[in-house]
Each structure stands twice: as C-alpha cells, then as structure tokens.
Scaffold this motif. Structure first.
Motif, PDB file in Angstrom:
ATOM      1  N   GLU A  46       2.081  -2.020   3.334  1.00 50.98           N
ATOM      2  CA  GLU A  46       0.961  -1.825   4.302  1.00 50.98           C
ATOM      3  C   GLU A  46      -0.022  -3.001   3.920  1.00 50.98           C
ATOM      4  OE1 GLU A  46      -1.062   1.940   4.486  1.00 50.98           O
ATOM      5  OE2 GLU A  46      -2.775   0.875   5.633  1.00 50.98           O
ATOM      6  N   GLY A  48      -3.709  -4.021   4.109  1.00 46.81           N
ATOM      7  CA  GLY A  48      -4.949  -3.316   4.681  1.00 46.81           C
ATOM      8  C   GLY A  48      -4.871  -1.824   4.466  1.00 46.81           C
ATOM      9  N   CYS A  53      -5.732   6.104   5.368  1.00 48.40           N
ATOM     10  CA  CYS A  53      -5.078   7.039   6.218  1.00 48.40           C
ATOM     11  C   CYS A  53      -3.828   6.905   6.633  1.00 48.40           C
ATOM     12  CB  CYS A  53      -6.134   6.962   7.653  1.00 48.40           C
ATOM     13  SG  CYS A  53      -5.473   8.023   8.977  1.00 48.40           S
ATOM     14  N   GLU A  74      -5.057  -4.274  -0.789  1.00 49.76           N
ATOM     15  CA  GLU A  74      -6.655  -4.042  -0.401  1.00 49.76           C
ATOM     16  C   GLU A  74      -7.555  -4.769  -1.287  1.00 49.76           C
ATOM     17  OE1 GLU A  74      -8.025  -2.410   2.466  1.00 49.76           O
ATOM     18  OE2 GLU A  74      -9.697  -3.629   1.629  1.00 49.76           O
ATOM     19  N   ASP A 114      -2.384  -3.807   9.136  1.00 52.16           N
ATOM     20  CA  ASP A 114      -3.554  -3.182   9.640  1.00 52.16           C
ATOM     21  C   ASP A 114      -4.872  -3.721   8.964  1.00 52.16           C
ATOM     22  OD1 ASP A 114      -5.076  -1.637  10.894  1.00 52.16           O
ATOM     23  OD2 ASP A 114      -4.913   0.173   9.877  1.00 52.16           O
TER      24      ASP A 114
END
Ligand SMILES: C[S@@+](CC[C@H](N)C(=O)[O-])C[C@H]1O[C@@H](n2cnc3c(N)ncnc32)[C@H](O)[C@@H]1O
Length: 211
Positions: A46, A48, A53, A74, A114
């Motif tokens: 993933e 971001g 969530c 991140e 994302d």
C-alpha cells in the motif's frame, strides 16, 4: 466471506479517529477486500498508509481469509504515530518511507495506491503477471502514470451507487467513492473481470442518474 461487514466496521471505527479527513472511502474498502478475496491475494503493497484505515481493514479481514504479507509506505510523522495506535495488527506491517526503498526483487499480488509518491515509477519492478493495482478515488494523474509504466494495462473505474454514510467524515450528499482498477498484465481472467466491472459501473451510473 463477509468482506463488506469488515469494510463497514473498519470505516466506522476510523471515522472517529483524529486525522480522519483523508481515510479511504467505505466503498473503496469494500472494493479492496473484494479484490483481495477474488484474486487470492497473499502479498500487498500500500502506497500511502496514512492513519491506517486500509491496512487495518485488510488485516482484520485476514483473520477469516488467511495470512497476508503487508508492506506499506508512509513518511508523514503524524500518520506514523497514529498507525501504531489505530491498526490492531500494527506489528505485521513492513514499513518503508517510499517505494524506492523496497527491494526490487519483491513482487506483489496487489498494489494499492492511496497517496502521492515521487518514486511511484519503482512499482514497475514490483509488479508481475498476477499483480492487480487499485488506486483509491479518482487520481487521474496517477492513473495516467501507471498506464504509462504498463503500456498493455487495462483500466476500469469502480463506483458505488450509494451516498456516504452519515457516521463517516465525508459529506452524506456525495456518492461513496470507489477507485480505479488496473491490470498491468491482463490475463484472460482479468479481461473478463474488467468487462464485468465495466458493465457494473455503466449500470450504476444509470441508477445514479435516476436517483
Ligand atoms: C489519502 S491519505 C492515505 C489514507 C490511508 N490509506 C488510509 O486509508 O488511512 C494520503 C496521504 O496523506 C497523508 N495524510 C493522511 N492523513 C493525514 C493527516 N490526517 N494529516 C496529515 N497528512 C495525512 C499521508 O502522508 C498519506 O500517505
């Protein structure tokens, strides 16, 4: 497997958290869990992670679905702090500051985008013939970049036909947001899936216009 219930529960949970203004939409969570299930995904990246969530939804779902290897990027300090508190299985996340730091030998079944990442081009190394890509929301600029990296890719938008629930952070007069499904190396099965989604999106647009 009840992925819609997991998506709703996790969206509801994150709706009350600090920094909730950038979480994934509820329908996007449903799409992500459905794709995970349909494509028997075992290893996810993933881009971001934000306040966590999506990763929390996937790892909660993995309790009934089976083990998932989860990598994420991140670099925002606030988000990095929040992730520790928000994600039940935080210790399972393999965390990187950006995509360029991931070993190019790693291959992912599912890449979820994302967030912005200047090193997005490195996903070219990380995708293989089974990879599915989902971009949360509209993000036309990132869709264009990804299609540019994978010239044979096929792309379809996944939309909902319901409005944002009133327990969430997003306006309840707007449609719950989905995302962009991209198959970088489309197999016959992926092409069939693509066409089914195209028809579903077409029908939902019609329903939206009549509501
Ligand atoms: C759309 S958000 C990612 C949301 C995440 N996938 C989730 O579902 O929680 C994209 C980026 O915005 C930044 N971001 C997200 N929430 C933030 C917040 N509350 N404050 C500051 N930056 C934030 C992070 O760097 C994140 O990678």
């Amino acid at each position: 497997m009840n992925y819609n219930k997991t998506a709703i529960d996790v969206y509801r949970k994150f709706s009350s958290f600090e920094g909730n203004q950038h979480i994934a939409n509820e329908y996007a969570l449903k799409c992500i869990l459905r794709l995970t299930n349909d494509f028997k995904v075992k290893k996810i990246l993933e881009i971001g992670l934000g306040i966590g969530c999506i990763v929390d939804a996937v790892l909660e779902f993995s309790k009934e679905y089976g083990e998932i290897d989860y990598y994420g990027t991140e670099n925002n300090d606030f988000c990095l702090q929040q992730l520790k508190h928000n994600v039940n299985q935080y210790n399972k996340i393999k965390l990187y500051s950006d995509v360029s730091k991931i070993n190019p030998d790693e291959k992912f079944d599912f890449i979820i985008i994302d967030g912005k990442d200047e090193s997005l081009k490195y996903i070219q190394n990380l995708a293989y013939k089974n990879t599915v890509i989902f971009i949360e929301g509209g993000r036309a600029d990132q869709v264009a970049l990804v299609k540019n990296y994978f010239p044979n890719a096929i792309h379809v938008e996944m939309i909902s036909d319901y409005k944002n629930p009133n327990y969430g952070p997003f306006e309840s007069k707007c449609w719950s947001g989905g995302g962009q499904l991209i198959f970088p190396y489309p197999s016959m099965r992926m092409k069939i899936y693509f066409w089914k989604e195209k028809i579903a999106t077409y029908l939902k647009r019609k329903r939206r216009n009549n509501k």
